[in-house]
Design a protein around this motif. Structure first.
Motif, PDB file in Angstrom:
ATOM      1  N   ARG A  53      46.712  34.311  13.862  1.00 21.49           N
ATOM      2  CA  ARG A  53      47.955  35.065  13.658  1.00 21.49           C
ATOM      3  C   ARG A  53      48.618  34.684  12.329  1.00 21.49           C
ATOM      4  O   ARG A  53      49.030  35.534  11.552  1.00 21.49           O
ATOM      5  CB  ARG A  53      48.910  34.807  14.817  1.00 21.49           C
ATOM      6  CG  ARG A  53      50.157  35.647  14.746  1.00 21.49           C
ATOM      7  CD  ARG A  53      50.984  35.565  16.007  1.00 21.49           C
ATOM      8  NE  ARG A  53      51.602  34.265  16.168  1.00 21.49           N
ATOM      9  CZ  ARG A  53      51.702  33.620  17.322  1.00 21.49           C
ATOM     10  NH1 ARG A  53      51.206  34.124  18.416  1.00 21.49           N
ATOM     11  NH2 ARG A  53      52.303  32.442  17.380  1.00 21.49           N
ATOM     12  N   LYS A  54      48.665  33.386  12.065  1.00 24.68           N
ATOM     13  CA  LYS A  54      49.306  32.936  10.817  1.00 24.68           C
ATOM     14  C   LYS A  54      48.494  33.408   9.610  1.00 24.68           C
ATOM     15  O   LYS A  54      49.057  33.799   8.583  1.00 24.68           O
ATOM     16  CB  LYS A  54      49.401  31.402  10.788  1.00 24.68           C
ATOM     17  CG  LYS A  54      50.009  30.778  12.030  1.00 24.68           C
ATOM     18  CD  LYS A  54      51.493  30.576  11.910  1.00 24.68           C
ATOM     19  CE  LYS A  54      52.029  29.893  13.152  1.00 24.68           C
ATOM     20  NZ  LYS A  54      53.424  30.031  13.385  1.00 24.68           N
ATOM     21  N   MET A  95      57.792  29.661  10.980  1.00 26.07           N
ATOM     22  CA  MET A  95      57.577  31.088  10.716  1.00 26.07           C
ATOM     23  C   MET A  95      58.422  31.952  11.639  1.00 26.07           C
ATOM     24  O   MET A  95      58.407  31.759  12.850  1.00 26.07           O
ATOM     25  CB  MET A  95      56.097  31.444  10.926  1.00 26.07           C
ATOM     26  CG  MET A  95      55.166  31.065   9.794  1.00 26.07           C
ATOM     27  SD  MET A  95      55.490  29.470   9.081  1.00 26.07           S
ATOM     28  CE  MET A  95      54.066  29.164   8.109  1.00 26.07           C
ATOM     29  N   SER A 113      64.297  34.826  13.603  1.00 26.71           N
ATOM     30  CA  SER A 113      64.008  33.449  14.004  1.00 26.71           C
ATOM     31  C   SER A 113      65.060  32.977  14.993  1.00 26.71           C
ATOM     32  O   SER A 113      66.225  33.365  14.907  1.00 26.71           O
ATOM     33  CB  SER A 113      64.008  32.532  12.777  1.00 26.71           C
ATOM     34  OG  SER A 113      63.870  31.183  13.190  1.00 26.71           O
ATOM     35  N   THR A 114      64.647  32.119  15.912  1.00 31.18           N
ATOM     36  CA  THR A 114      65.611  31.493  16.818  1.00 31.18           C
ATOM     37  C   THR A 114      65.756  30.010  16.451  1.00 31.18           C
ATOM     38  O   THR A 114      65.990  29.185  17.315  1.00 31.18           O
ATOM     39  CB  THR A 114      65.152  31.631  18.290  1.00 31.18           C
ATOM     40  OG1 THR A 114      63.882  30.976  18.429  1.00 31.18           O
ATOM     41  CG2 THR A 114      65.025  33.086  18.704  1.00 31.18           C
ATOM     42  N   GLY A 163      63.523  28.052  15.783  1.00 32.30           N
ATOM     43  CA  GLY A 163      62.465  27.295  16.437  1.00 32.30           C
ATOM     44  C   GLY A 163      62.658  27.101  17.927  1.00 32.30           C
ATOM     45  O   GLY A 163      61.807  26.505  18.582  1.00 32.30           O
ATOM     46  N   ARG A 213      60.010  37.148  19.115  1.00 36.21           N
ATOM     47  CA  ARG A 213      58.973  38.173  19.184  1.00 36.21           C
ATOM     48  C   ARG A 213      59.512  39.456  19.841  1.00 36.21           C
ATOM     49  O   ARG A 213      59.281  40.561  19.368  1.00 36.21           O
ATOM     50  CB  ARG A 213      57.801  37.622  19.987  1.00 36.21           C
ATOM     51  CG  ARG A 213      56.706  38.603  20.063  1.00 36.21           C
ATOM     52  CD  ARG A 213      55.618  38.216  20.984  1.00 36.21           C
ATOM     53  NE  ARG A 213      54.526  39.144  20.725  1.00 36.21           N
ATOM     54  CZ  ARG A 213      53.349  39.071  21.254  1.00 36.21           C
ATOM     55  NH1 ARG A 213      53.050  38.100  22.053  1.00 36.21           N
ATOM     56  NH2 ARG A 213      52.445  39.958  20.970  1.00 36.21           N
ATOM     57  N   LYS A 250      61.892  41.269  17.564  1.00 34.84           N
ATOM     58  CA  LYS A 250      61.126  41.886  16.471  1.00 34.84           C
ATOM     59  C   LYS A 250      60.481  43.186  16.929  1.00 34.84           C
ATOM     60  O   LYS A 250      60.542  44.205  16.244  1.00 34.84           O
ATOM     61  CB  LYS A 250      60.063  40.920  15.962  1.00 34.84           C
ATOM     62  CG  LYS A 250      59.198  41.505  14.883  1.00 34.84           C
ATOM     63  CD  LYS A 250      57.774  41.032  14.934  1.00 34.84           C
ATOM     64  CE  LYS A 250      57.035  41.557  16.144  1.00 34.84           C
ATOM     65  NZ  LYS A 250      55.627  41.191  16.195  1.00 34.84           N
TER      66      LYS A 250
HETATM   67  C1  LIG Z   1      57.615  34.183  15.873  1.00 36.61           C
HETATM   68  C2  LIG Z   1      56.206  33.624  15.865  1.00 36.61           C
HETATM   69  C3  LIG Z   1      55.653  33.779  14.457  1.00 36.61           C
HETATM   70  C4  LIG Z   1      54.252  33.277  14.263  1.00 36.61           C
HETATM   71  O1  LIG Z   1      53.774  32.344  14.905  1.00 36.61           O
HETATM   72  O2  LIG Z   1      53.590  33.875  13.403  1.00 36.61           O
HETATM   73  C5  LIG Z   1      56.300  32.211  16.359  1.00 36.61           C
HETATM   74  N1  LIG Z   1      55.834  32.115  17.590  1.00 36.61           N
HETATM   75  C6  LIG Z   1      55.362  33.305  18.032  1.00 36.61           C
HETATM   76  C7  LIG Z   1      54.955  33.581  19.324  1.00 36.61           C
HETATM   77  C8  LIG Z   1      54.886  32.656  20.424  1.00 36.61           C
HETATM   78  N2  LIG Z   1      54.957  31.316  20.319  1.00 36.61           N
HETATM   79  C9  LIG Z   1      54.807  30.790  21.597  1.00 36.61           C
HETATM   80  C10 LIG Z   1      54.592  31.849  22.510  1.00 36.61           C
HETATM   81  C11 LIG Z   1      54.311  31.679  24.012  1.00 36.61           C
HETATM   82  C12 LIG Z   1      55.548  31.984  24.809  1.00 36.61           C
HETATM   83  C13 LIG Z   1      56.635  30.950  24.659  1.00 36.61           C
HETATM   84  O3  LIG Z   1      56.399  29.756  24.849  1.00 36.61           O
HETATM   85  O4  LIG Z   1      57.769  31.355  24.369  1.00 36.61           O
HETATM   86  C14 LIG Z   1      54.681  33.025  21.771  1.00 36.61           C
HETATM   87  C15 LIG Z   1      54.607  34.439  22.249  1.00 36.61           C
HETATM   88  C16 LIG Z   1      53.231  34.987  22.057  1.00 36.61           C
HETATM   89  O5  LIG Z   1      52.299  34.320  21.535  1.00 36.61           O
HETATM   90  O6  LIG Z   1      53.077  36.114  22.502  1.00 36.61           O
HETATM   91  C17 LIG Z   1      54.807  29.389  21.989  1.00 36.61           C
HETATM   92  C18 LIG Z   1      55.288  28.351  21.060  1.00 36.61           C
HETATM   93  N3  LIG Z   1      55.747  28.519  19.787  1.00 36.61           N
HETATM   94  C19 LIG Z   1      56.094  27.309  19.284  1.00 36.61           C
HETATM   95  C20 LIG Z   1      55.788  26.321  20.248  1.00 36.61           C
HETATM   96  C21 LIG Z   1      55.951  24.828  20.024  1.00 36.61           C
HETATM   97  C22 LIG Z   1      57.277  24.317  20.434  1.00 36.61           C
HETATM   98  O7  LIG Z   1      58.226  25.078  20.675  1.00 36.61           O
HETATM   99  O8  LIG Z   1      57.349  23.088  20.528  1.00 36.61           O
HETATM  100  C23 LIG Z   1      55.310  26.980  21.383  1.00 36.61           C
HETATM  101  C24 LIG Z   1      54.904  26.412  22.705  1.00 36.61           C
HETATM  102  C25 LIG Z   1      53.404  26.122  22.672  1.00 36.61           C
HETATM  103  C26 LIG Z   1      52.885  25.487  23.905  1.00 36.61           C
HETATM  104  O9  LIG Z   1      52.712  26.197  24.880  1.00 36.61           O
HETATM  105  O10 LIG Z   1      52.669  24.274  23.853  1.00 36.61           O
HETATM  106  C27 LIG Z   1      56.650  27.075  18.014  1.00 36.61           C
HETATM  107  C28 LIG Z   1      56.971  27.997  17.041  1.00 36.61           C
HETATM  108  N4  LIG Z   1      56.700  29.327  17.097  1.00 36.61           N
HETATM  109  C29 LIG Z   1      57.236  29.933  16.036  1.00 36.61           C
HETATM  110  C30 LIG Z   1      56.956  31.217  15.653  1.00 36.61           C
HETATM  111  C31 LIG Z   1      58.148  29.045  15.296  1.00 36.61           C
HETATM  112  C32 LIG Z   1      59.614  29.300  15.689  1.00 36.61           C
HETATM  113  C33 LIG Z   1      60.052  30.763  15.653  1.00 36.61           C
HETATM  114  C34 LIG Z   1      61.515  30.927  15.884  1.00 36.61           C
HETATM  115  O11 LIG Z   1      62.293  30.368  15.119  1.00 36.61           O
HETATM  116  O12 LIG Z   1      61.913  31.647  16.821  1.00 36.61           O
HETATM  117  C35 LIG Z   1      57.671  27.670  15.757  1.00 36.61           C
HETATM  118  C36 LIG Z   1      58.756  26.659  15.936  1.00 36.61           C
HETATM  119  C37 LIG Z   1      56.723  27.033  14.776  1.00 36.61           C
HETATM  120  C38 LIG Z   1      55.821  27.990  14.067  1.00 36.61           C
HETATM  121  O13 LIG Z   1      54.794  28.357  14.635  1.00 36.61           O
HETATM  122  O14 LIG Z   1      56.173  28.340  12.933  1.00 36.61           O
HETATM  123  C39 LIG Z   1      55.301  34.270  16.937  1.00 36.61           C
HETATM  124  C40 LIG Z   1      55.629  35.733  17.282  1.00 36.61           C
HETATM  125  C41 LIG Z   1      54.633  36.584  16.533  1.00 36.61           C
HETATM  126  C42 LIG Z   1      55.007  38.015  16.511  1.00 36.61           C
HETATM  127  O15 LIG Z   1      54.834  38.726  17.514  1.00 36.61           O
HETATM  128  O16 LIG Z   1      55.430  38.448  15.452  1.00 36.61           O
END
Ligand SMILES: C[C@@]1(CC(=O)O)C2=NC(=C\c3[nH]c(c(CCC(=O)O)c3CC(=O)O)Cc3[nH]c(c(CC(=O)O)c3CCC(=O)O)/C=C3\N/C(=C\2)[C@@H](CCC(=O)O)[C@]3(C)CC(=O)O)/[C@H]1CCC(=O)O
Ligand SMILES: NC(=O)c1ccc[n+]([C@@H]2O[C@H](COP(=O)([O-])OP(=O)(O)OC[C@H]3O[C@@H](n4cnc5c(N)ncnc54)[C@H](O)[C@@H]3O)[C@@H](O)[C@H]2O)c1
Length: 268
Positions: A85-86, A171, A185-186, A188, A195, A198
């Motif tokens: 995805r990234k 991101m 963004s939330t 993090g 998502r 968005k």
């Molecule tokens: C927005 C998006 C952009 C992207 O990644 O490109 C993004 N996460 C996305 C989706 C998503 N991420 C997760 C789920 C599963 C549901 C859930 O848990 O909610 C889903 C939903 C899905 O995948 O459908 C789980 C998750 N995410 C993080 C952790 C670790 C933690 O929180 O400790 C864990 C737990 C992992 C575990 O299970 O251990 C961390 C981060 N994810 C971020 C970004 C950053 C903060 C964004 C903000 O400020 O809001 C940050 C901090 C770091 C980073 O990655 O930069 C992208 C949407 C893409 C799109 O649709 O456009």
């Protein structure tokens, strides 16, 4: 076809709508996106509180910016779903991408075969981050992600996908309509919400916005080149953002732009 009046510095001009469907979409546009969360009704009588920069003890505010990644050396450690995805977003931004991973997802493998990304087929070692502008630690092993983080120098941008508190860059959820970039963004805290919001915004700001933004870009350039008086320039730039331009067809927009420019040139 409906009609909407637009005043260009004292002159009224009518602009036809493209269709009823467009009209409905545009009507929603200025009310923006709160329906899926039903916030409008609930908060109607509620005055928003002014919150301080620090929301909770120990929390800090992030600073948002748009990175120019063209040709920038980027190392992604891990070749799974999150890495993919990234990487897709980084490829759109023309980054120079190397993946370090013993395996790649099917999509990433295809990208490698098409020479869009480089691949070091191995497990991570400290030196792999050397010279990188941006490093993304995206393995499913917390200890490996920690090791990637420890290997980076202070000047490098590092995103650890399972440790936002260690990352100096995180991101947002993003979509693009031509030159228009909309990101959520939330800070993090709740990526799933980022998502969801968005996706909701992407429905409202549909593909037509690419044409609209392109038109505004050209229109702005013309105004800057063709109108000399600074006050008039400012006023016409403001007029250009009137929603009737958004609601008009592309052809109609250009016609109205010519009228707007002519009206202002002649009065100079
Ligand atoms: C927005 C998006 C952009 C992207 O990644 O490109 C993004 N996460 C996305 C989706 C998503 N991420 C997760 C789920 C599963 C549901 C859930 O848990 O909610 C889903 C939903 C899905 O995948 O459908 C789980 C998750 N995410 C993080 C952790 C670790 C933690 O929180 O400790 C864990 C737990 C992992 C575990 O299970 O251990 C961390 C981060 N994810 C971020 C970004 C950053 C903060 C964004 C903000 O400020 O809001 C940050 C901090 C770091 C980073 O990655 O930069 C992208 C949407 C893409 C799109 O649709 O456009
Ligand atoms: N930030 C986000 O948006 C987000 C979303 C969901 C999950 N996550 C987190 O991201 C992690 C990765 O998720 P995924 O779904 O991509 O996992 P995945 O299992 O699909 O991919 C993991 C990749 O890491 C590689 N890898 C493992 N050890 C390695 C090493 N020593 N060196 C190099 N590469 C190595 C694997 O070979 C694989 O290619 C999850 O464990 C989760 O904590 C983050």
């Amino acid at each position: 076809m409906g009609n909407l009046g637009l005043f260009f510095i004292g002159k009224k001009i009518s602009m036809p709508f493209r269709s009823d469907c467009t009209k409905k979409r545009m009507a929603n546009f200025f009310e923006v996106i709160l329906e899926p969360f039903d916030l409008k009704g609930k908060n109607a009588s509620h005055q928003p509180e002014i919150v301080s920069a620090k929301t909770k003890k120990g929390d800090h505010m992030y600073y948002s910016a748009i990175l120019n990644m063209k040709g920038k050396k980027t190392v992604v450690v891990g070749g799974g779903k999150v890495a993919e995805r990234k990487i897709k977003a980084l490829l759109d931004a023309c980054a120079d991408i190397t993946v370090v991973s013993p395996d790649l997802s099917d999509h990433l493998l295809r990208m490698h075969q098409e020479k869009k990304i480089s691949w070091k087929q191995k497990t991570f070692e400290k030196d792999d981050v050397n010279g990188a502008f941006l490093v993304i630690a995206a393995t499913n092993e917390r200890e490996v992600n920690e090791q990637v983080y420890q290997s980076c120098e202070a000047h490098q941008l590092i995103n650890v996908v399972d440790a936002p508190e260690k990352s100096n860059i995180i991101m947002p959820a993003t979509f693009k309509r031509g030159d228009l970039i909309i990101s959520v963004s939330t800070s993090g805290k709740v990526p799933g919400l980022a998502r969801k919001l968005k996706n909701s915004l992407a429905e409202q700001f549909d593909e037509h916005f690419a044409d609209y933004v392109e038109f505004l870009k050209e229109g702005r350039k013309r105004v800057l080149e063709e109108i000399n008086d600074p006050e008039q320039k400012r006023m016409v730039l403001h007029q250009l953002l009137d929603k009737s331009f958004l609601e008009a067809s592309n052809e109609e927009r250009h016609k109205q732009l010519e009228m707007l420019l002519n009206a202002n040139r002649s009065s100079e």
